[in-house]
Enzyme design. Structure first.
Site, PDB file in Angstrom:
ATOM      1  N   CYS A   1       0.374  -0.041  10.720  1.00 23.43           N
ATOM      2  CA  CYS A   1      -0.113  -0.666   9.309  1.00 23.43           C
ATOM      3  C   CYS A   1       1.228  -1.496   8.912  1.00 23.43           C
ATOM      4  O   CYS A   1       1.893  -0.787   8.026  1.00 23.43           O
ATOM      5  CB  CYS A   1      -0.520  -0.491   8.166  1.00 23.43           C
ATOM      6  SG  CYS A   1      -1.524  -1.464   6.848  1.00 23.43           S
TER       7      CYS A   1
ATOM      8  N   CYS B   1     -19.511  -6.921   3.037  1.00 26.54           N
ATOM      9  CA  CYS B   1     -18.893  -4.935   3.296  1.00 26.54           C
ATOM     10  C   CYS B   1     -17.308  -5.261   2.771  1.00 26.54           C
ATOM     11  O   CYS B   1     -16.474  -6.653   2.549  1.00 26.54           O
ATOM     12  CB  CYS B   1     -18.591  -5.243   5.379  1.00 26.54           C
ATOM     13  SG  CYS B   1     -17.885  -3.614   5.486  1.00 26.54           S
TER      14      CYS B   1
ATOM     15  N   ARG C   1     -18.170  -2.905  17.215  1.00 31.12           N
ATOM     16  CA  ARG C   1     -17.318  -4.132  17.193  1.00 31.12           C
ATOM     17  C   ARG C   1     -15.695  -4.029  18.378  1.00 31.12           C
ATOM     18  O   ARG C   1     -15.454  -3.227  17.507  1.00 31.12           O
ATOM     19  CB  ARG C   1     -16.992  -5.038  15.869  1.00 31.12           C
ATOM     20  CG  ARG C   1     -15.966  -6.156  15.416  1.00 31.12           C
ATOM     21  CD  ARG C   1     -15.626  -5.963  13.774  1.00 31.12           C
ATOM     22  NE  ARG C   1     -17.208  -6.238  13.124  1.00 31.12           N
ATOM     23  CZ  ARG C   1     -17.357  -5.814  12.300  1.00 31.12           C
ATOM     24  NH1 ARG C   1     -16.679  -5.029  11.728  1.00 31.12           N
ATOM     25  NH2 ARG C   1     -18.446  -6.201  11.499  1.00 31.12           N
TER      26      ARG C   1
ATOM     27  N   CYS D   1       0.632  -1.258  -0.048  1.00 27.93           N
ATOM     28  CA  CYS D   1       0.039  -0.014   0.057  1.00 27.93           C
ATOM     29  C   CYS D   1       0.916   1.243  -0.518  1.00 27.93           C
ATOM     30  O   CYS D   1       1.833   1.606   0.527  1.00 27.93           O
ATOM     31  CB  CYS D   1      -0.857  -0.033   1.594  1.00 27.93           C
ATOM     32  SG  CYS D   1      -2.187   1.328   1.473  1.00 27.93           S
TER      33      CYS D   1
ATOM     34  N   CYS E   1       0.542   4.858   6.584  1.00 24.01           N
ATOM     35  CA  CYS E   1       0.191   4.831   8.113  1.00 24.01           C
ATOM     36  C   CYS E   1       0.727   3.990   8.911  1.00 24.01           C
ATOM     37  O   CYS E   1       0.768   2.696   8.848  1.00 24.01           O
ATOM     38  CB  CYS E   1      -1.376   3.781   7.986  1.00 24.01           C
ATOM     39  SG  CYS E   1      -2.874   4.256   6.847  1.00 24.01           S
TER      40      CYS E   1
ATOM     41  N   CYS F   1     -16.622  -9.660   5.262  1.00 25.86           N
ATOM     42  CA  CYS F   1     -15.661  -8.329   5.046  1.00 25.86           C
ATOM     43  C   CYS F   1     -13.981  -8.764   4.293  1.00 25.86           C
ATOM     44  O   CYS F   1     -13.432  -9.563   4.783  1.00 25.86           O
ATOM     45  CB  CYS F   1     -15.527  -7.493   6.368  1.00 25.86           C
ATOM     46  SG  CYS F   1     -17.266  -7.041   7.390  1.00 25.86           S
TER      47      CYS F   1
ATOM     48  N   CYS G   1     -19.517   1.511   7.882  1.00 26.33           N
ATOM     49  CA  CYS G   1     -18.943   1.029   9.024  1.00 26.33           C
ATOM     50  C   CYS G   1     -17.500   1.835   8.895  1.00 26.33           C
ATOM     51  O   CYS G   1     -16.672   1.547   8.575  1.00 26.33           O
ATOM     52  CB  CYS G   1     -18.770  -0.057   8.824  1.00 26.33           C
ATOM     53  SG  CYS G   1     -17.023  -1.349   9.845  1.00 26.33           S
TER      54      CYS G   1
END
Length: 315
Positions: free
Chosen positions: A53, A121, A253, A46, A50, A90, A181
């Site tokens: 991550c 999702c 969640r 990616c 972040c 998901c 979400c």
């Protein structure tokens, strides 16, 4: 709302739990937990930075990038998830935003999982208007796009996109009629006020997210947060209880980080209003409690997985 959120979060813990549990019982079956399954359909590489991550190409993680998973493999995994009791499936891709060439496969995944009777999702990064409409037409039920933390702390963990970028994507999704979400991550060095602000931001959206994942940071080797100190567990409980009170009809969640939580902490989170978990032994690139461990915990607590037909029958 700001003063109310602070007042709620800072209540004596027993008062906060009592209030949150009352709200929970008024809106959901108190002994049912929604079981969702998360599959990484495209891992690593990616371009975002972040700090938490392992999938970021900028973080020095040893995780190698993969191509988008084949549609039939995704559907095979979805069938297994349904057989194991999951009601929401998901699918997450490590993208800043999807390329148009990948959308046909993504659409086929949504349509295939939807045809199994599972809630669908996706989390694919930022979306433009055309991509949102494609997902809506495919029947996508939920789109996940976490705001991660407070607006004030956001630039400390991500520099390749803005907090406003996140909010804008959430609004596109909402206006298209797809359920939102969105949640965040605790334990990244944020202050208590940051945690309150994050929850307040979610509750103050035009409509609170239908699903709010609260993640506990899993320090991943190779990332800037690999050595982050653990969060006080009661701060997690307070965040969940506050989210339950400010977003009464949302699923909250208890998401990443459960493998490091005691059974007692998880039970307290369920009492505080958490009524959804991810099942399966892998959560994107991190570990998660095995199904057998969750089944034993549910049995000890008298909890049962929520069935698909129960979702429409909440009080």
């Amino acid at each position: 709302m700001k003063d109310r959120a602070h007042e709620i979060y800072n209540l004596p813990l027993m008062d906060l739990l009592f209030r949150a549990h009352g709200v929970h019982r008024a809106n959901f079956h108190p002994n049912r937990i929604q079981c969702a399954k998360l599959l990484s359909i495209k891992t690593g590489g990616c371009p975002e930075d972040c700090a938490y991550c392992a999938q970021s190409a900028r973080n020095g993680s040893a995780l190698s990038a993969s191509k988008l998973m084949e549609v039939e493999r995704v559907l095979t995994e979805a069938r297994r998830a349904k057989a194991a009791g999951a009601t929401r499936y998901c699918m997450g891709a490590a993208w800043r935003s999807p390329k148009q060439r990948d959308m046909p496969a993504v659409i086929a995944m949504v349509e295939g999982v939807k045809a199994m009777g599972l809630e669908t999702c996706m989390t694919l990064g930022m979306l433009d208007d055309e991509q949102v409409m494609q997902l809506k037409q495919a029947g996508l039920d939920y789109y996940n796009h976490n705001i991660d933390t407070s607006e004030g702390f956001y630039s400390s963990i991500v520099s390749t996109r803005s907090f406003a970028d996140r909010i804008n994507t959430l609004e596109r999704v909402r206006q298209a009629g797809i359920n939102v979400c969105s949640g965040g991550i605790l334990g990244m060095g944020e202050t208590k006020d940051d945690r309150i602000s994050m929850i307040q931001t979610l509750a103050d959206l035009p409509e609170p997210p239908k699903s709010i994942p609260i993640n506990l940071l899993i320090p991943m080797p190779g990332t800037p947060m690999a050595d982050a100190p653990p969060l006080d567990p009661f701060e997690l409980v307070r965040a969940i209880a506050t989210a339950r009170i400010l977003a009464p009809s949302s699923y909250v969640r208890l998401s990443a980080g459960r493998s490091a939580m005691s059974d007692e902490l998880q039970a307290m989170c369920f009492f505080a209003g958490a009524n959804s978990i991810f099942v399966g032994d892998t959560l994107l690139t991190a570990g998660n409690p095995e199904d057998s461990k969750d089944a034993k915990l549910f049995a000890r607590l008298g909890l049962k997985p929520e069935a698909l037909q129960e979702i429409a029958d909440q009080p």
